[in-house]
Design a protein around this motif. Structure first.
Motif, PDB file in Angstrom:
ATOM      1  N   PHE A   1       1.736   9.108  -5.957  1.00 58.88           N
ATOM      2  CA  PHE A   1       2.163  10.650  -5.574  1.00 58.88           C
ATOM      3  C   PHE A   1       3.380  11.027  -6.643  1.00 58.88           C
ATOM      4  CE2 PHE A   1       5.054  13.502  -3.181  1.00 58.88           C
ATOM      5  CZ  PHE A   1       4.139  14.450  -3.011  1.00 58.88           C
ATOM      6  N   LEU A   2       4.101  10.130  -6.929  1.00 58.54           N
ATOM      7  CA  LEU A   2       5.305  10.580  -7.908  1.00 58.54           C
ATOM      8  C   LEU A   2       4.610  10.873  -9.314  1.00 58.54           C
ATOM      9  CD1 LEU A   2       8.021   8.351  -6.751  1.00 58.54           C
ATOM     10  CD2 LEU A   2       8.318  10.879  -6.484  1.00 58.54           C
ATOM     11  N   ASP A   3       3.785   9.808  -9.610  1.00 58.46           N
ATOM     12  CA  ASP A   3       3.023   9.980 -10.740  1.00 58.46           C
ATOM     13  C   ASP A   3       2.279  11.257 -10.935  1.00 58.46           C
ATOM     14  OD1 ASP A   3       3.833   7.602 -12.019  1.00 58.46           O
ATOM     15  OD2 ASP A   3       2.133   6.554 -11.223  1.00 58.46           O
ATOM     16  N   ASP A   4       1.809  11.702 -10.108  1.00 55.13           N
ATOM     17  CA  ASP A   4       0.634  12.978  -9.977  1.00 55.13           C
ATOM     18  C   ASP A   4       1.709  14.079 -10.313  1.00 55.13           C
ATOM     19  OD1 ASP A   4      -1.674  11.687  -9.469  1.00 55.13           O
ATOM     20  OD2 ASP A   4      -1.723  12.205  -7.356  1.00 55.13           O
ATOM     21  N   ILE A   5       3.059  14.227  -9.667  1.00 56.95           N
ATOM     22  CA  ILE A   5       4.004  15.159  -9.915  1.00 56.95           C
ATOM     23  C   ILE A   5       4.258  15.166 -11.264  1.00 56.95           C
ATOM     24  CG2 ILE A   5       6.205  15.997  -9.568  1.00 56.95           C
ATOM     25  CD1 ILE A   5       6.066  14.961  -6.606  1.00 56.95           C
ATOM     26  N   VAL A   6       4.544  13.968 -12.071  1.00 55.72           N
ATOM     27  CA  VAL A   6       4.808  14.000 -13.418  1.00 55.72           C
ATOM     28  C   VAL A   6       3.593  14.462 -14.199  1.00 55.72           C
ATOM     29  CG1 VAL A   6       5.138  12.324 -15.282  1.00 55.72           C
ATOM     30  CG2 VAL A   6       6.216  12.156 -13.099  1.00 55.72           C
ATOM     31  N   ASP A   7       2.274  14.157 -13.831  1.00 51.85           N
ATOM     32  CA  ASP A   7       1.228  14.755 -14.813  1.00 51.85           C
ATOM     33  C   ASP A   7       0.968  16.436 -14.552  1.00 51.85           C
ATOM     34  OD1 ASP A   7       0.653  12.131 -15.457  1.00 51.85           O
ATOM     35  OD2 ASP A   7      -0.861  11.853 -13.852  1.00 51.85           O
ATOM     36  N   CYS A   8       1.313  16.865 -13.452  1.00 49.88           N
ATOM     37  CA  CYS A   8       0.844  18.163 -13.225  1.00 49.88           C
ATOM     38  C   CYS A   8       2.224  19.030 -12.774  1.00 49.88           C
ATOM     39  CB  CYS A   8      -0.249  18.394 -12.477  1.00 49.88           C
ATOM     40  SG  CYS A   8      -0.236  17.762 -10.803  1.00 49.88           S
ATOM     41  N   GLY A   9       3.469  18.736 -12.397  1.00 51.78           N
ATOM     42  CA  GLY A   9       4.452  19.553 -11.919  1.00 51.78           C
ATOM     43  C   GLY A   9       5.220  20.523 -12.999  1.00 51.78           C
ATOM     44  N   THR A  10       5.871  21.173 -12.501  1.00 51.11           N
ATOM     45  CA  THR A  10       6.928  21.882 -13.295  1.00 51.11           C
ATOM     46  C   THR A  10       7.779  20.981 -13.909  1.00 51.11           C
ATOM     47  OG1 THR A  10       8.448  22.718 -11.488  1.00 51.11           O
ATOM     48  CG2 THR A  10       6.363  23.910 -11.819  1.00 51.11           C
TER      49      THR A  10
ATOM     50  N   GLN B   1      12.022  12.796   1.583  1.00 48.80           N
ATOM     51  CA  GLN B   1      11.775  13.080   2.932  1.00 48.80           C
ATOM     52  C   GLN B   1      10.072  13.540   3.155  1.00 48.80           C
ATOM     53  OE1 GLN B   1      14.554  16.116   3.980  1.00 48.80           O
ATOM     54  NE2 GLN B   1      15.786  14.582   4.828  1.00 48.80           N
ATOM     55  N   LYS B   2       9.853  14.024   2.298  1.00 48.99           N
ATOM     56  CA  LYS B   2       8.368  14.482   2.135  1.00 48.99           C
ATOM     57  C   LYS B   2       7.529  13.166   2.029  1.00 48.99           C
ATOM     58  CE  LYS B   2       4.769  17.235  -0.187  1.00 48.99           C
ATOM     59  NZ  LYS B   2       4.332  18.374  -1.219  1.00 48.99           N
ATOM     60  N   ILE B   3       7.621  12.393   0.985  1.00 50.76           N
ATOM     61  CA  ILE B   3       7.091  10.873   0.696  1.00 50.76           C
ATOM     62  C   ILE B   3       7.126  10.326   2.187  1.00 50.76           C
ATOM     63  CG2 ILE B   3       7.164   9.034  -0.655  1.00 50.76           C
ATOM     64  CD1 ILE B   3       7.978  10.798  -2.974  1.00 50.76           C
ATOM     65  N   PHE B   4       8.502  10.132   2.560  1.00 55.59           N
ATOM     66  CA  PHE B   4       8.562   9.076   3.859  1.00 55.59           C
ATOM     67  C   PHE B   4       7.662   9.473   4.841  1.00 55.59           C
ATOM     68  CE2 PHE B   4      10.971   7.740   7.285  1.00 55.59           C
ATOM     69  CZ  PHE B   4      10.985   6.326   7.376  1.00 55.59           C
ATOM     70  N   ALA B   5       7.811  10.965   5.042  1.00 54.11           N
ATOM     71  CA  ALA B   5       6.738  11.286   6.188  1.00 54.11           C
ATOM     72  C   ALA B   5       5.257  11.232   6.222  1.00 54.11           C
ATOM     73  CB  ALA B   5       7.476  12.864   6.449  1.00 54.11           C
ATOM     74  N   MET B   6       4.980  11.268   4.727  1.00 54.22           N
ATOM     75  CA  MET B   6       3.466  11.334   4.672  1.00 54.22           C
ATOM     76  C   MET B   6       3.043   9.962   5.190  1.00 54.22           C
ATOM     77  SD  MET B   6       3.418  12.737   0.924  1.00 54.22           S
ATOM     78  CE  MET B   6       1.693  12.797   0.477  1.00 54.22           C
ATOM     79  N   ASP B   7       1.585   9.911   5.600  1.00 54.78           N
ATOM     80  CA  ASP B   7       0.979   8.676   5.816  1.00 54.78           C
ATOM     81  C   ASP B   7       0.469   8.159   4.601  1.00 54.78           C
ATOM     82  OD1 ASP B   7      -0.111   6.389   7.083  1.00 54.78           O
ATOM     83  OD2 ASP B   7      -1.708   7.730   8.103  1.00 54.78           O
ATOM     84  N   LEU B   8       1.099   7.373   3.949  1.00 55.80           N
ATOM     85  CA  LEU B   8       0.845   6.717   2.550  1.00 55.80           C
ATOM     86  C   LEU B   8       0.225   5.441   2.657  1.00 55.80           C
ATOM     87  CD1 LEU B   8       3.471   8.135   0.495  1.00 55.80           C
ATOM     88  CD2 LEU B   8       1.348   8.991   0.437  1.00 55.80           C
TER      89      LEU B   8
ATOM     90  N   LYS C   1       0.938  -1.265  -0.050  1.00 54.01           N
ATOM     91  CA  LYS C   1       0.092  -0.031   0.133  1.00 54.01           C
ATOM     92  C   LYS C   1       0.732   1.301   0.003  1.00 54.01           C
ATOM     93  CE  LYS C   1      -4.032   2.001   2.309  1.00 54.01           C
ATOM     94  NZ  LYS C   1      -4.887   2.146   1.044  1.00 54.01           N
ATOM     95  N   PHE C   2       1.882   1.160   0.751  1.00 61.01           N
ATOM     96  CA  PHE C   2       2.878   2.568   0.725  1.00 61.01           C
ATOM     97  C   PHE C   2       3.486   2.567  -0.761  1.00 61.01           C
ATOM     98  CE2 PHE C   2       6.933   4.434   1.233  1.00 61.01           C
ATOM     99  CZ  PHE C   2       6.609   5.720   2.201  1.00 61.01           C
ATOM    100  N   ILE C   3       3.946   1.470  -1.073  1.00 62.68           N
ATOM    101  CA  ILE C   3       4.748   1.591  -2.618  1.00 62.68           C
ATOM    102  C   ILE C   3       3.479   2.104  -3.503  1.00 62.68           C
ATOM    103  CG2 ILE C   3       5.559   0.216  -4.420  1.00 62.68           C
ATOM    104  CD1 ILE C   3       6.713  -1.694  -2.007  1.00 62.68           C
ATOM    105  N   GLU C   4       2.346   1.791  -3.339  1.00 61.55           N
ATOM    106  CA  GLU C   4       1.513   2.188  -4.538  1.00 61.55           C
ATOM    107  C   GLU C   4       1.184   3.519  -4.161  1.00 61.55           C
ATOM    108  OE1 GLU C   4      -3.579   1.287  -4.912  1.00 61.55           O
ATOM    109  OE2 GLU C   4      -2.210  -0.352  -4.545  1.00 61.55           O
ATOM    110  N   ASN C   5       0.886   3.892  -2.896  1.00 61.22           N
ATOM    111  CA  ASN C   5       0.689   5.283  -2.797  1.00 61.22           C
ATOM    112  C   ASN C   5       1.672   6.229  -3.184  1.00 61.22           C
ATOM    113  OD1 ASN C   5      -2.111   4.726  -1.955  1.00 61.22           O
ATOM    114  ND2 ASN C   5      -1.402   4.705   0.127  1.00 61.22           N
ATOM    115  N   ALA C   6       3.111   5.717  -2.827  1.00 63.43           N
ATOM    116  CA  ALA C   6       4.173   6.613  -3.061  1.00 63.43           C
ATOM    117  C   ALA C   6       4.299   6.675  -4.719  1.00 63.43           C
ATOM    118  CB  ALA C   6       5.248   5.897  -2.679  1.00 63.43           C
ATOM    119  N   GLU C   7       4.078   5.799  -5.511  1.00 62.04           N
ATOM    120  CA  GLU C   7       4.249   5.661  -6.835  1.00 62.04           C
ATOM    121  C   GLU C   7       3.131   6.614  -7.424  1.00 62.04           C
ATOM    122  OE1 GLU C   7       4.477   1.699  -7.951  1.00 62.04           O
ATOM    123  OE2 GLU C   7       6.797   1.685  -7.859  1.00 62.04           O
TER     124      GLU C   7
END
Length: 96
Positions: free
Chosen positions: A17-26, A88-95, A9-15
């Motif tokens: 989160f990263l995919d969301d950055i790819v979709d809408c990040g700078t 650090q942000k990802i690790f600290a999140m409750d994912l 579940k953590f892996i799925e949620n972290a991935e």
């Protein structure tokens, strides 16, 4: 049916989160997230997923992987700091 573990579940949620950055990040956020995702995928493929302390083992392995890469001259210092900060942000999140 496969039972979802806290690690999966953590892996799925972290991935996700990263995919969301790819979709809408700078462009810079995309670069940092893509770089981190590559290390994350590599580290996950090498982890013992039955380890009770999976989150701490994952964190230690990520820092080790990133540190080795940076010691070999990968990325500029500012980019390195952004990659570490995102991890650090990802690790600290409750994912989980």
């Amino acid at each position: 049916m496969e039972t979802e573990t806290p690690l999966s579940k953590f892996i799925e949620n972290a991935e996700s989160f990263l995919d969301d950055i790819v979709d809408c990040g700078t462009d810079q956020e995309l670069f940092v997230a893509g770089y981190l995702h590559g290390h994350f995928s590599l580290v996950i493929s090498q982890l013992d997923t039955d380890n009770f302390q999976f989150k701490q083992v994952l964190n230690d392995a990520m820092y080790e992987s990133l540190q080795r890469a940076f010691e070999q001259g990968e990325l500029e210092p500012d980019d390195q700091a952004e990659v570490f900060s995102l991890w650090q942000k990802i690790f600290a999140m409750d994912l989980s």
